[in-house]
Design a protein around this motif. Structure first.
Motif, PDB file in Angstrom:
ATOM      1  N   GLN A   1       0.829  -1.205   0.000  1.00 41.03           N
ATOM      2  CA  GLN A   1       0.000   0.000   0.000  1.00 41.03           C
ATOM      3  C   GLN A   1       0.869   1.263   0.000  1.00 41.03           C
ATOM      4  O   GLN A   1       0.578   2.228  -0.707  1.00 41.03           O
ATOM      5  N   GLU A   2       1.931   1.259   0.789  1.00 36.62           N
ATOM      6  CA  GLU A   2       2.840   2.404   0.828  1.00 36.62           C
ATOM      7  C   GLU A   2       3.532   2.609  -0.520  1.00 36.62           C
ATOM      8  O   GLU A   2       3.708   3.742  -0.973  1.00 36.62           O
ATOM      9  N   LEU A   3       3.909   1.502  -1.155  1.00 36.98           N
ATOM     10  CA  LEU A   3       4.542   1.601  -2.468  1.00 36.98           C
ATOM     11  C   LEU A   3       3.571   2.147  -3.513  1.00 36.98           C
ATOM     12  O   LEU A   3       3.948   2.971  -4.347  1.00 36.98           O
ATOM     13  N   SER A   4       2.330   1.719  -3.461  1.00 37.03           N
ATOM     14  CA  SER A   4       1.322   2.227  -4.391  1.00 37.03           C
ATOM     15  C   SER A   4       1.130   3.727  -4.192  1.00 37.03           C
ATOM     16  O   SER A   4       1.030   4.488  -5.166  1.00 37.03           O
TER      17      SER A   4
ATOM     18  N   ARG B   1       3.389   5.745  -2.969  1.00 38.34           N
ATOM     19  CA  ARG B   1       4.643   6.364  -3.441  1.00 38.34           C
ATOM     20  C   ARG B   1       4.619   6.525  -4.959  1.00 38.34           C
ATOM     21  O   ARG B   1       5.055   7.545  -5.495  1.00 38.34           O
ATOM     22  N   LEU B   2       4.105   5.517  -5.661  1.00 28.79           N
ATOM     23  CA  LEU B   2       3.994   5.614  -7.121  1.00 28.79           C
ATOM     24  C   LEU B   2       3.129   6.805  -7.516  1.00 28.79           C
ATOM     25  O   LEU B   2       3.493   7.577  -8.412  1.00 28.79           O
ATOM     26  N   SER B   3       2.009   6.954  -6.868  1.00 29.70           N
ATOM     27  CA  SER B   3       1.104   8.074  -7.165  1.00 29.70           C
ATOM     28  C   SER B   3       1.780   9.408  -6.900  1.00 29.70           C
ATOM     29  O   SER B   3       1.680  10.337  -7.705  1.00 29.70           O
ATOM     30  N   THR B   4       2.461   9.499  -5.771  1.00 27.34           N
ATOM     31  CA  THR B   4       3.152  10.736  -5.416  1.00 27.34           C
ATOM     32  C   THR B   4       4.233  11.074  -6.437  1.00 27.34           C
ATOM     33  O   THR B   4       4.333  12.214  -6.897  1.00 27.34           O
ATOM     34  N   LEU B   5       5.021  10.079  -6.812  1.00 26.15           N
ATOM     35  CA  LEU B   5       6.084  10.307  -7.787  1.00 26.15           C
ATOM     36  C   LEU B   5       5.518  10.722  -9.140  1.00 26.15           C
ATOM     37  O   LEU B   5       6.063  11.612  -9.799  1.00 26.15           O
ATOM     38  N   GLN B   6       4.435  10.100  -9.558  1.00 29.87           N
ATOM     39  CA  GLN B   6       3.835  10.470 -10.842  1.00 29.87           C
ATOM     40  C   GLN B   6       3.385  11.928 -10.825  1.00 29.87           C
ATOM     41  O   GLN B   6       3.567  12.650 -11.816  1.00 29.87           O
ATOM     42  N   SER B   7       2.833  12.371  -9.721  1.00 30.85           N
ATOM     43  CA  SER B   7       2.419  13.776  -9.596  1.00 30.85           C
ATOM     44  C   SER B   7       3.622  14.711  -9.639  1.00 30.85           C
ATOM     45  O   SER B   7       3.588  15.751 -10.299  1.00 30.85           O
ATOM     46  N   GLU B   8       4.676  14.337  -8.931  1.00 31.15           N
ATOM     47  CA  GLU B   8       5.887  15.152  -8.925  1.00 31.15           C
ATOM     48  C   GLU B   8       6.510  15.218 -10.317  1.00 31.15           C
ATOM     49  O   GLU B   8       6.987  16.280 -10.735  1.00 31.15           O
ATOM     50  N   ILE B   9       6.514  14.103 -11.027  1.00 35.43           N
ATOM     51  CA  ILE B   9       7.077  14.058 -12.377  1.00 35.43           C
ATOM     52  C   ILE B   9       6.291  14.968 -13.312  1.00 35.43           C
ATOM     53  O   ILE B   9       6.868  15.688 -14.122  1.00 35.43           O
ATOM     54  N   ALA B  10       4.990  14.967 -13.179  1.00 40.28           N
ATOM     55  CA  ALA B  10       4.147  15.804 -14.040  1.00 40.28           C
ATOM     56  C   ALA B  10       4.438  17.288 -13.834  1.00 40.28           C
ATOM     57  O   ALA B  10       4.308  18.082 -14.773  1.00 40.28           O
ATOM     58  N   ARG B  11       4.853  17.668 -12.630  1.00 41.98           N
ATOM     59  CA  ARG B  11       5.128  19.079 -12.318  1.00 41.98           C
ATOM     60  C   ARG B  11       6.595  19.455 -12.468  1.00 41.98           C
ATOM     61  O   ARG B  11       6.952  20.616 -12.334  1.00 41.98           O
ATOM     62  N   SER B  12       7.466  18.496 -12.736  1.00 39.50           N
ATOM     63  CA  SER B  12       8.905  18.744 -12.697  1.00 39.50           C
ATOM     64  C   SER B  12       9.452  19.281 -14.017  1.00 39.50           C
ATOM     65  O   SER B  12       8.836  19.134 -15.077  1.00 39.50           O
ATOM     66  N   ASP B  13      10.650  19.860 -13.910  1.00 36.55           N
ATOM     67  CA  ASP B  13      11.355  20.274 -15.119  1.00 36.55           C
ATOM     68  C   ASP B  13      12.149  19.078 -15.645  1.00 36.55           C
ATOM     69  O   ASP B  13      12.249  18.040 -14.987  1.00 36.55           O
ATOM     70  N   ALA B  14      12.707  19.218 -16.819  1.00 36.17           N
ATOM     71  CA  ALA B  14      13.388  18.094 -17.477  1.00 36.17           C
ATOM     72  C   ALA B  14      14.548  17.558 -16.656  1.00 36.17           C
ATOM     73  O   ALA B  14      14.780  16.345 -16.616  1.00 36.17           O
TER      74      ALA B  14
ATOM     75  N   LEU C   1      10.869   6.334  -9.569  1.00 35.94           N
ATOM     76  CA  LEU C   1       9.625   5.646  -9.932  1.00 35.94           C
ATOM     77  C   LEU C   1       9.922   4.224 -10.387  1.00 35.94           C
ATOM     78  O   LEU C   1       9.242   3.279  -9.976  1.00 35.94           O
ATOM     79  N   ALA C   2      10.942   4.061 -11.210  1.00 34.21           N
ATOM     80  CA  ALA C   2      11.311   2.720 -11.685  1.00 34.21           C
ATOM     81  C   ALA C   2      11.705   1.820 -10.516  1.00 34.21           C
ATOM     82  O   ALA C   2      11.334   0.635 -10.490  1.00 34.21           O
ATOM     83  N   HIS C   3      12.414   2.376  -9.553  1.00 33.60           N
ATOM     84  CA  HIS C   3      12.800   1.603  -8.370  1.00 33.60           C
ATOM     85  C   HIS C   3      11.555   1.181  -7.577  1.00 33.60           C
ATOM     86  O   HIS C   3      11.448   0.026  -7.143  1.00 33.60           O
ATOM     87  N   ALA C   4      10.616   2.104  -7.410  1.00 32.59           N
ATOM     88  CA  ALA C   4       9.378   1.800  -6.685  1.00 32.59           C
ATOM     89  C   ALA C   4       8.555   0.749  -7.430  1.00 32.59           C
ATOM     90  O   ALA C   4       7.944  -0.129  -6.808  1.00 32.59           O
ATOM     91  N   VAL C   5       8.552   0.809  -8.758  1.00 34.19           N
ATOM     92  CA  VAL C   5       7.834  -0.188  -9.567  1.00 34.19           C
ATOM     93  C   VAL C   5       8.438  -1.569  -9.341  1.00 34.19           C
ATOM     94  O   VAL C   5       7.720  -2.547  -9.125  1.00 34.19           O
ATOM     95  N   ARG C   6       9.763  -1.647  -9.380  1.00 34.84           N
ATOM     96  CA  ARG C   6      10.419  -2.949  -9.147  1.00 34.84           C
ATOM     97  C   ARG C   6      10.108  -3.485  -7.755  1.00 34.84           C
ATOM     98  O   ARG C   6       9.875  -4.686  -7.571  1.00 34.84           O
ATOM     99  N   ALA C   7      10.090  -2.603  -6.766  1.00 38.77           N
ATOM    100  CA  ALA C   7       9.781  -3.022  -5.392  1.00 38.77           C
ATOM    101  C   ALA C   7       8.345  -3.529  -5.298  1.00 38.77           C
ATOM    102  O   ALA C   7       8.089  -4.565  -4.675  1.00 38.77           O
ATOM    103  N   LEU C   8       7.415  -2.819  -5.933  1.00 38.06           N
ATOM    104  CA  LEU C   8       6.012  -3.239  -5.909  1.00 38.06           C
ATOM    105  C   LEU C   8       5.859  -4.590  -6.607  1.00 38.06           C
ATOM    106  O   LEU C   8       5.131  -5.466  -6.130  1.00 38.06           O
ATOM    107  N   GLU C   9       6.559  -4.765  -7.719  1.00 39.48           N
ATOM    108  CA  GLU C   9       6.506  -6.048  -8.429  1.00 39.48           C
ATOM    109  C   GLU C   9       7.050  -7.181  -7.561  1.00 39.48           C
ATOM    110  O   GLU C   9       6.540  -8.300  -7.609  1.00 39.48           O
ATOM    111  N   SER C  10       8.061  -6.885  -6.753  1.00 41.65           N
ATOM    112  CA  SER C  10       8.636  -7.926  -5.896  1.00 41.65           C
ATOM    113  C   SER C  10       7.649  -8.384  -4.827  1.00 41.65           C
ATOM    114  O   SER C  10       7.739  -9.505  -4.334  1.00 41.65           O
TER     115      SER C  10
END
Length: 71
Positions: free
Chosen positions: A4-7, A9-22, A32-41
């Motif tokens: 649940q915490e990882l899910s 975190r994914l949402s939070t990171l996606q929001s931050e990415i949408a607002r971030s500069d390049a 985000l990729a690290h969190a995805v791998r952790a969630l998959e595990s």
């Protein structure tokens, strides 16, 4: 972290990415990729949107490598 915490975190990171500069976006996508791998595990389901963000960033990085190649 729990599934649940990882899910969350994914949402939070996606929001931050949408607002971030390049410059910041690349580091956030790595997180985000690290969190995805952790969630998959944990056997959790990774949202398609998260995978799409990672794929889009990879595509952009690969495309940038070819921007200055002579034709």
């Amino acid at each position: 972290m729990t599934e649940q915490e990882l899910s969350h975190r994914l949402s939070t990171l996606q929001s931050e990415i949408a607002r971030s500069d390049a410059q910041t976006r690349s580091a956030l996508v790595d997180q985000l990729a690290h969190a995805v791998r952790a969630l998959e595990s944990f056997g959790g389901t990774v949202p398609r949107a998260a995978r799409r963000v990672i794929e889009n960033q990879r595509d952009a990085e690969i495309e940038a490598m070819f921007d200055n190649l002579p034709v």
